[in-house]
Design an enzyme around this catalytic site. Structure first.
Site, PDB file in Angstrom:
ATOM      1  N   LYS A  14      12.181 -21.522  -1.144  1.00 19.21           N
ATOM      2  CA  LYS A  14      12.563 -22.520  -2.626  1.00 19.21           C
ATOM      3  C   LYS A  14      13.783 -22.651  -2.775  1.00 19.21           C
ATOM      4  O   LYS A  14      14.568 -21.461  -2.995  1.00 19.21           O
ATOM      5  CB  LYS A  14      11.420 -22.483  -3.682  1.00 19.21           C
ATOM      6  N   ASP A 139       6.403 -16.999  -8.946  1.00 19.99           N
ATOM      7  CA  ASP A 139       6.770 -18.293  -7.830  1.00 19.99           C
ATOM      8  C   ASP A 139       5.840 -18.485  -6.770  1.00 19.99           C
ATOM      9  O   ASP A 139       5.832 -19.497  -6.358  1.00 19.99           O
ATOM     10  CB  ASP A 139       8.039 -17.797  -7.040  1.00 19.99           C
TER      11      ASP A 139
HETATM   12  O1  C5P Z   1       6.866 -12.618 -11.575  1.00 22.05           O
HETATM   13  P1  C5P Z   1       7.775 -11.874 -10.981  1.00 22.05           P
HETATM   14  O2  C5P Z   1       7.550 -10.470 -10.415  1.00 22.05           O
HETATM   15  O3  C5P Z   1       8.386 -12.725  -9.781  1.00 22.05           O
HETATM   16  O4  C5P Z   1       9.009 -11.649 -11.898  1.00 22.05           O
HETATM   17  C1  C5P Z   1       9.947 -10.426 -11.799  1.00 22.05           C
HETATM   18  C2  C5P Z   1      10.622 -10.498 -13.295  1.00 22.05           C
HETATM   19  O5  C5P Z   1      11.375 -11.368 -13.641  1.00 22.05           O
HETATM   20  C3  C5P Z   1       9.266 -10.151 -14.138  1.00 22.05           C
HETATM   21  O6  C5P Z   1       9.166  -8.746 -14.302  1.00 22.05           O
HETATM   22  C4  C5P Z   1      10.310 -10.540 -15.509  1.00 22.05           C
HETATM   23  O7  C5P Z   1      11.020  -9.645 -15.894  1.00 22.05           O
HETATM   24  C5  C5P Z   1      10.988 -11.528 -15.025  1.00 22.05           C
HETATM   25  N1  C5P Z   1      10.481 -13.039 -15.326  1.00 22.05           N
HETATM   26  C6  C5P Z   1      10.486 -13.575 -16.491  1.00 22.05           C
HETATM   27  N2  C5P Z   1       9.702 -14.691 -16.669  1.00 22.05           N
HETATM   28  C7  C5P Z   1       9.442 -15.368 -15.631  1.00 22.05           C
HETATM   29  C8  C5P Z   1       9.305 -15.096 -14.459  1.00 22.05           C
HETATM   30  C9  C5P Z   1       9.840 -13.654 -14.289  1.00 22.05           C
HETATM   31  O8  C5P Z   1      10.831 -12.999 -17.404  1.00 22.05           O
HETATM   32  N3  C5P Z   1       8.896 -16.558 -16.267  1.00 22.05           N
END
Ligand code: C5P
Length: 303
Positions: A14, A139
């Protein structure tokens, strides 16, 4: 044991056409407003079911061979949800670079969830795969269906948008890997707040107008470029070759430039291909195209 089945499924990357960070949430995540779009750059999952009662995932990139692999975690989560000893052997062929802002690992997870729910005949209620996906990464809910969508909350609130006219894209990854958590942590309060870019792009897509490229934006660009000068260098190479605008996807470092016509994209690609470490010419992929690539729409091959 069910009939053995083998399928190949693409896991599309994406890009974020817009990514506005609205503020920090009490749970530590950030509230987002983003228009996400699947693109033709893709990993491939080869999935075999009906031969074992456990799940496994073999990857052609050694550093992704672990219990933390998102496709494997997705398979385990779905198997636990089904509450039956269902089995699948996944072979994952990586093309999408990792830690790149392209959602590669998340797409592997989303593709494993959708493919296995069809192969295992789970008949889950609508929205259940997105809910499971949200447990694996922010995502993943969008990538369950892909196409073009408005994505809000921390990523779990997905509103599908109408298909856009196809866009050609140059996608270029600077030679650095970026931690998403690090980039979000580095945001300052002054970065938070507005989502006009996302609203303008959503409204144009809903009207069926051309994508208003002047509104493409990403709140995370400032901190990512400050930390990684390689991003600015790749942007400058793309701009000098005639790409405009050039935007960052997700938490970076990957940059993309949109083109309405393949001829224009190919001309710019020809100028930068030898000068950049990793660069692809690809195109947008609609929700219908994503759905058509999934096992429930493929003929199952049985052995
Ligand atoms: O959800 P995911 O594991 O992909 O996110 C990785 C990191 O990115 C999270 O631990 C967080 O620190 C940050 N993040 C965030 N807000 C979001 C998505 C991700 O702060 N909406």
């Amino acid at each position: 044991m069910p009939t053995p089945r083998t399928v190949f499924v693409p896991a599309y990357a994406k890009i974020n056409l817009t990514l506005n960070v609205l503020g920090k949430r009490p749970d530590g995540y950030h509230a987002l407003a983003s228009v996400m779009q699947t693109v033709s750059l893709a990993d491939t999952l080869l999935i075999r079911t009906g031969e074992s009662e456990t799940v496994s995932c073999d990857v052609d990139v050694p550093e992704l061979r672990s219990e933390q692999n998102l496709a494997l975690r997705a398979a385990h989560l779905l198997r636990e949800t089904a509450g039956r000893p269902l089995g699948a052997d996944i072979e994952l062929r990586k093309v999408v670079p990792i830690q790149a802002g392209l959602g590669g690992g998340s797409s592997d997870a989303a593709t494993a969830l959708t493919a296995l729910s069809a192969l295992w005949d789970l008949h889950l209620p609508p929205g259940r795969l997105e809910e499971l996906g949200a447990q694996l990464g922010s995502d993943v809910p969008f990538l369950v269906q892909g196409g073009t969508a408005l994505v809000e909350g921390r990523g779990e609130v997905v509103t599908p948008l109408p298909d856009m006219r196809p866009l050609w894209l140059i996608v270029a990854k600077p030679a650095v890997n970026v931690s998403t958590a690090e980039i979000f942590r580095a945001l300052a309060p002054a970065d938070f707040g507005h989502d006009e870019d996302t609203r303008a792009v959503v409204s144009a897509i809903r009207r069926g107008a051309d994508l208003p490229v002047e509104w493409l934006s990403n709140t995370l660009e400032r901190v990512a470029i400050e930390r990684y000068p390689e991003i600015a260098a790749v942007r400058s190479t793309l701009e000098h070759a005639g790409a405009s605008p050039v935007r960052m996807s997700g938490s970076g470092p990957t940059l993309y430039a949109p083109f309405a016509h393949l001829g224009q994209a190919a001309e710019v690609y020809g100028r930068v291909a030898g000068a950049l470490p990793q660069v692809w010419l690809c195109h947008t992929v609609t929700r219908t195209q994503v759905a058509a690539s999934r096992p429930e729409r493929q003929e199952f091959s049985s052995r």
